[in-house]
Motif scaffolding. Structure first.
Motif, PDB file in Angstrom:
ATOM      1  N   ILE A 147     -65.974  58.863  38.322  1.00  0.00           N
ATOM      2  CA  ILE A 147     -64.625  59.495  39.068  1.00  0.00           C
ATOM      3  C   ILE A 147     -63.553  59.932  38.309  1.00  0.00           C
ATOM      4  O   ILE A 147     -63.072  59.243  37.234  1.00  0.00           O
ATOM      5  CB  ILE A 147     -64.175  58.391  40.105  1.00  0.00           C
ATOM      6  N   MET A 148     -63.079  61.259  38.446  1.00  0.00           N
ATOM      7  CA  MET A 148     -62.180  61.646  37.813  1.00  0.00           C
ATOM      8  C   MET A 148     -60.926  61.906  38.481  1.00  0.00           C
ATOM      9  O   MET A 148     -61.010  62.682  39.708  1.00  0.00           O
ATOM     10  CB  MET A 148     -62.534  62.910  36.899  1.00  0.00           C
ATOM     11  N   MET A 149     -59.743  61.447  38.179  1.00  0.00           N
ATOM     12  CA  MET A 149     -58.417  61.973  38.679  1.00  0.00           C
ATOM     13  C   MET A 149     -57.750  63.035  38.076  1.00  0.00           C
ATOM     14  O   MET A 149     -57.923  62.902  37.035  1.00  0.00           O
ATOM     15  CB  MET A 149     -57.647  60.619  38.990  1.00  0.00           C
ATOM     16  N   THR A 150     -57.184  64.054  38.862  1.00  0.00           N
ATOM     17  CA  THR A 150     -56.340  65.039  38.072  1.00  0.00           C
ATOM     18  C   THR A 150     -54.771  64.356  38.081  1.00  0.00           C
ATOM     19  O   THR A 150     -54.331  64.442  39.187  1.00  0.00           O
ATOM     20  CB  THR A 150     -56.386  66.214  38.750  1.00  0.00           C
ATOM     21  N   THR A 151     -54.578  63.927  37.131  1.00  0.00           N
ATOM     22  CA  THR A 151     -53.103  63.777  36.748  1.00  0.00           C
ATOM     23  C   THR A 151     -52.237  64.875  36.120  1.00  0.00           C
ATOM     24  O   THR A 151     -52.870  66.024  36.371  1.00  0.00           O
ATOM     25  CB  THR A 151     -52.904  62.250  36.026  1.00  0.00           C
ATOM     26  N   SER A 152     -51.255  64.553  35.681  1.00  0.00           N
ATOM     27  CA  SER A 152     -50.112  65.567  35.170  1.00  0.00           C
ATOM     28  C   SER A 152     -49.242  65.067  34.043  1.00  0.00           C
ATOM     29  O   SER A 152     -49.035  64.166  34.419  1.00  0.00           O
ATOM     30  CB  SER A 152     -49.664  66.196  36.431  1.00  0.00           C
ATOM     31  N   SER A 153     -48.975  65.981  33.169  1.00  0.00           N
ATOM     32  CA  SER A 153     -47.738  65.824  32.368  1.00  0.00           C
ATOM     33  C   SER A 153     -46.771  65.393  33.111  1.00  0.00           C
ATOM     34  O   SER A 153     -45.768  64.752  32.741  1.00  0.00           O
ATOM     35  CB  SER A 153     -47.549  66.838  31.447  1.00  0.00           C
ATOM     36  N   SER A 154     -46.415  65.964  34.328  1.00  0.00           N
ATOM     37  CA  SER A 154     -45.312  65.675  35.186  1.00  0.00           C
ATOM     38  C   SER A 154     -45.495  64.286  35.643  1.00  0.00           C
ATOM     39  O   SER A 154     -44.268  63.691  35.875  1.00  0.00           O
ATOM     40  CB  SER A 154     -45.045  66.761  36.539  1.00  0.00           C
ATOM     41  N   GLY A 155     -46.310  63.845  36.054  1.00  0.00           N
ATOM     42  CA  GLY A 155     -46.456  62.307  36.138  1.00  0.00           C
ATOM     43  C   GLY A 155     -46.393  61.455  35.264  1.00  0.00           C
ATOM     44  O   GLY A 155     -45.818  60.431  35.190  1.00  0.00           O
ATOM     45  N   LEU A 156     -46.860  61.905  33.750  1.00  0.00           N
ATOM     46  CA  LEU A 156     -46.904  60.993  32.720  1.00  0.00           C
ATOM     47  C   LEU A 156     -45.346  60.935  32.214  1.00  0.00           C
ATOM     48  O   LEU A 156     -45.006  59.918  31.665  1.00  0.00           O
ATOM     49  CB  LEU A 156     -47.953  61.500  31.636  1.00  0.00           C
ATOM     50  N   TYR A 157     -44.766  62.109  32.248  1.00  0.00           N
ATOM     51  CA  TYR A 157     -43.676  62.347  31.438  1.00  0.00           C
ATOM     52  C   TYR A 157     -42.223  62.928  32.324  1.00  0.00           C
ATOM     53  O   TYR A 157     -41.327  62.981  31.919  1.00  0.00           O
ATOM     54  CB  TYR A 157     -43.565  63.184  30.203  1.00  0.00           C
ATOM     55  N   GLY A 161     -37.548  68.827  39.320  1.00  0.00           N
ATOM     56  CA  GLY A 161     -37.862  69.460  40.644  1.00  0.00           C
ATOM     57  C   GLY A 161     -39.229  69.156  41.201  1.00  0.00           C
ATOM     58  O   GLY A 161     -39.853  69.637  42.246  1.00  0.00           O
ATOM     59  N   GLN A 162     -39.861  68.205  40.261  1.00  0.00           N
ATOM     60  CA  GLN A 162     -41.211  67.656  40.861  1.00  0.00           C
ATOM     61  C   GLN A 162     -41.280  66.285  41.126  1.00  0.00           C
ATOM     62  O   GLN A 162     -42.377  65.446  40.849  1.00  0.00           O
ATOM     63  CB  GLN A 162     -42.249  68.062  39.762  1.00  0.00           C
ATOM     64  N   SER A 163     -40.132  65.589  41.719  1.00  0.00           N
ATOM     65  CA  SER A 163     -40.382  64.126  41.670  1.00  0.00           C
ATOM     66  C   SER A 163     -41.369  63.806  42.618  1.00  0.00           C
ATOM     67  O   SER A 163     -42.069  62.667  42.430  1.00  0.00           O
ATOM     68  CB  SER A 163     -38.945  63.524  42.676  1.00  0.00           C
ATOM     69  N   ASN A 164     -41.458  64.662  43.798  1.00  0.00           N
ATOM     70  CA  ASN A 164     -42.712  64.283  44.685  1.00  0.00           C
ATOM     71  C   ASN A 164     -44.128  64.328  43.885  1.00  0.00           C
ATOM     72  O   ASN A 164     -44.911  63.337  44.027  1.00  0.00           O
ATOM     73  CB  ASN A 164     -42.931  65.143  45.970  1.00  0.00           C
ATOM     74  N   TYR A 165     -44.303  65.372  43.270  1.00  0.00           N
ATOM     75  CA  TYR A 165     -45.554  65.547  42.494  1.00  0.00           C
ATOM     76  C   TYR A 165     -45.663  64.560  41.505  1.00  0.00           C
ATOM     77  O   TYR A 165     -46.866  63.944  41.170  1.00  0.00           O
ATOM     78  CB  TYR A 165     -45.669  66.888  41.912  1.00  0.00           C
ATOM     79  N   SER A 166     -44.601  64.201  40.581  1.00  0.00           N
ATOM     80  CA  SER A 166     -44.857  63.305  39.674  1.00  0.00           C
ATOM     81  C   SER A 166     -45.065  61.843  39.919  1.00  0.00           C
ATOM     82  O   SER A 166     -45.771  61.327  39.456  1.00  0.00           O
ATOM     83  CB  SER A 166     -43.270  63.509  38.877  1.00  0.00           C
ATOM     84  N   ALA A 167     -44.365  61.371  41.319  1.00  0.00           N
ATOM     85  CA  ALA A 167     -44.819  60.085  41.822  1.00  0.00           C
ATOM     86  C   ALA A 167     -46.258  59.927  42.333  1.00  0.00           C
ATOM     87  O   ALA A 167     -46.967  59.102  41.927  1.00  0.00           O
ATOM     88  CB  ALA A 167     -43.932  59.887  43.031  1.00  0.00           C
ATOM     89  N   ALA A 168     -46.915  61.078  42.844  1.00  0.00           N
ATOM     90  CA  ALA A 168     -48.188  61.103  43.104  1.00  0.00           C
ATOM     91  C   ALA A 168     -49.102  60.946  41.984  1.00  0.00           C
ATOM     92  O   ALA A 168     -49.955  60.389  41.914  1.00  0.00           O
ATOM     93  CB  ALA A 168     -48.558  62.328  44.042  1.00  0.00           C
ATOM     94  N   LYS A 169     -48.937  61.891  41.071  1.00  0.00           N
ATOM     95  CA  LYS A 169     -49.721  62.028  39.802  1.00  0.00           C
ATOM     96  C   LYS A 169     -49.621  60.964  39.026  1.00  0.00           C
ATOM     97  O   LYS A 169     -50.916  60.272  38.264  1.00  0.00           O
ATOM     98  CB  LYS A 169     -49.067  63.239  39.041  1.00  0.00           C
ATOM     99  N   CYS A 238     -55.710  64.690  27.992  1.00  0.00           N
ATOM    100  CA  CYS A 238     -55.031  65.729  28.168  1.00  0.00           C
ATOM    101  C   CYS A 238     -55.449  67.082  27.661  1.00  0.00           C
ATOM    102  O   CYS A 238     -56.091  66.726  26.609  1.00  0.00           O
ATOM    103  CB  CYS A 238     -53.441  65.584  27.391  1.00  0.00           C
ATOM    104  N   ALA A 239     -55.379  68.001  28.233  1.00  0.00           N
ATOM    105  CA  ALA A 239     -56.180  69.215  27.675  1.00  0.00           C
ATOM    106  C   ALA A 239     -55.455  70.633  28.077  1.00  0.00           C
ATOM    107  O   ALA A 239     -54.786  70.788  29.311  1.00  0.00           O
ATOM    108  CB  ALA A 239     -57.508  69.623  28.362  1.00  0.00           C
ATOM    109  N   GLY A 240     -55.625  71.582  27.141  1.00  0.00           N
ATOM    110  CA  GLY A 240     -54.854  72.829  27.249  1.00  0.00           C
ATOM    111  C   GLY A 240     -55.072  73.846  26.290  1.00  0.00           C
ATOM    112  O   GLY A 240     -54.678  73.359  25.105  1.00  0.00           O
ATOM    113  N   ALA A 241     -55.191  74.895  26.579  1.00  0.00           N
ATOM    114  CA  ALA A 241     -55.301  76.157  25.415  1.00  0.00           C
ATOM    115  C   ALA A 241     -56.023  75.768  24.240  1.00  0.00           C
ATOM    116  O   ALA A 241     -55.590  75.881  23.023  1.00  0.00           O
ATOM    117  CB  ALA A 241     -53.698  76.147  24.984  1.00  0.00           C
ATOM    118  N   GLY A 242     -57.225  74.801  24.341  1.00  0.00           N
ATOM    119  CA  GLY A 242     -58.017  74.476  23.351  1.00  0.00           C
ATOM    120  C   GLY A 242     -57.539  73.181  22.678  1.00  0.00           C
ATOM    121  O   GLY A 242     -58.374  72.821  21.793  1.00  0.00           O
ATOM    122  N   SER A 243     -56.521  72.551  23.132  1.00  0.00           N
ATOM    123  CA  SER A 243     -56.117  71.239  22.420  1.00  0.00           C
ATOM    124  C   SER A 243     -56.582  70.223  23.348  1.00  0.00           C
ATOM    125  O   SER A 243     -56.526  70.150  24.458  1.00  0.00           O
ATOM    126  CB  SER A 243     -54.638  71.172  21.989  1.00  0.00           C
TER     127      SER A 243
END
Length: 303
Positions: A147-157, A161-169, A238-243
């Motif tokens: 199982i893979m969850m899709t979290t976000s840097s917004s949730g981690l850090y 403008g993303q309090s709802n998204y951050s809390a969910a992530k 964490c992944a993006g742009a080849g890193s």
């Protein structure tokens, strides 16, 4: 580590475009049979159409793979259960769940309507809960699941403008932490991916040149590793742009201050020492914090 998914059955939510589409295509290319789920709504969750999921299924079939489309909302548990049953009826098992479905309703917290907060949490967090709950007994019975969850840097850090998204992530990370512990004896491995990618969700958030550098396909290798037979457990990639990086929720060594009337003032004075990350560690479970604190108290009383 084997990245051959032959014989595996995967469900990918939010797979009608963006990251989900890339995930579904990559899993199929490596041999998996795929349920392509997508409500087909707008970025804010409004509307719906089965055409987005079907278009990805058509791509997979044209390339020689096997897939079925599903347009259930992940917020509807009965519809999610029916989706999982469709997979079982057709292929007899569910090995992989990629929780990717999500919406955005960005606005600063002071200006955000509570309904917009609730809906984002309902889709990201409860939608993933619904999907996990639907596949869990199947994975327990077959003694295998990824199982893979899709979290976000917004949730981690955090992100303005993303309090709802951050809390969910970040809620998804908490869900991962416990499910990875509870599923371990059944070889159900649960991980999270924090992607940085140019998708419909990121339109308007980055300059064009930056968007060109963060293609959704760059994130796929991390998903494949987290969904593989030899996947880790309880890992945040964490992944993006080849890193690729790993994120951790760690615990500092801290300071034992004991009890007394002046503890609050002493804590304020020594707060930087409490926050010192030089000897931080990654706890094995939630009890580790309490264990560390009790051990520190017992050591202090022995001295």
């Amino acid at each position: 580590m084997s990245l051959d998914f032959s014989g595996r059955v995967a469900i990918v939510t939010g797979a009608g475009g963006g990251l989900g589409r890339e995930h579904a295509l990559a899993l199929s290319k490596r041999g998996a049979k795929v349920v392509v789920n997508d409500l087909g709504g707008a970025r804010d969750g409004s509307g719906g159409s089965a055409s987005a999921a079907q278009a990805v299924v058509d791509e997979i079939i044209a390339a020689g793979g096997e897939a079925i489309a599903n347009s259930a909302s992940v917020t509807d548990f009965a519809a999610v259960q029916a989706m999982v049953q469709d997979a079982m009826d057709k292929w007899g098992r569910v090995d992989i769940l990629i929780n990717n479905a999500g919406i955005l309703r960005d606005k600063s917290f002071g200006k955000m309507e509570l309904e917009d907060f609730r809906l984002v949490v309902e889709v990201h967090l409860m939608g993933s809960v619904n999907c996990c709950k639907a596949v869990w007994p199947i994975m327990v019975e077959q003694n295998y699941g990824r199982i893979m969850m899709t979290t976000s840097s917004s949730g981690l850090y955090g992100n303005f403008g993303q309090s709802n998204y951050s809390a969910a992530k970040l809620g998804l990370v908490g869900l991962m932490q416990t499910l990875s512990i509870e599923g371990a004896k059944h070889d159900i491995r649960v991980n999270s991916l924090a992607p940085t990618a140019a998708t419909r969700m990121t339109n308007g958030l980055y300059p064009e040149a930056m968007l060109n550098a963060i293609q959704a396909s760059d994130v796929v290798p991390a998903m494949l590793v987290l969904a593989a037979q030899d996947a880790p457990n309880r890992t945040i990639l964490c992944a993006g742009a080849g890193s690729f990086e790993a994120a951790h929720i760690s615990l500092t060594q801290g300071v034992y201050l004991g009890r007394g009337e002046s503890v609050d003032e002493e804590l304020m004075a020594r707060l930087q020492e409490v926050k010192d990350s030089n000897e931080q560690k990654i706890p094995e479970n939630g009890m580790a914090q309490g264990h560390q604190e009790i051990m520190a108290a017992m050591a202090a009383h022995r001295d």
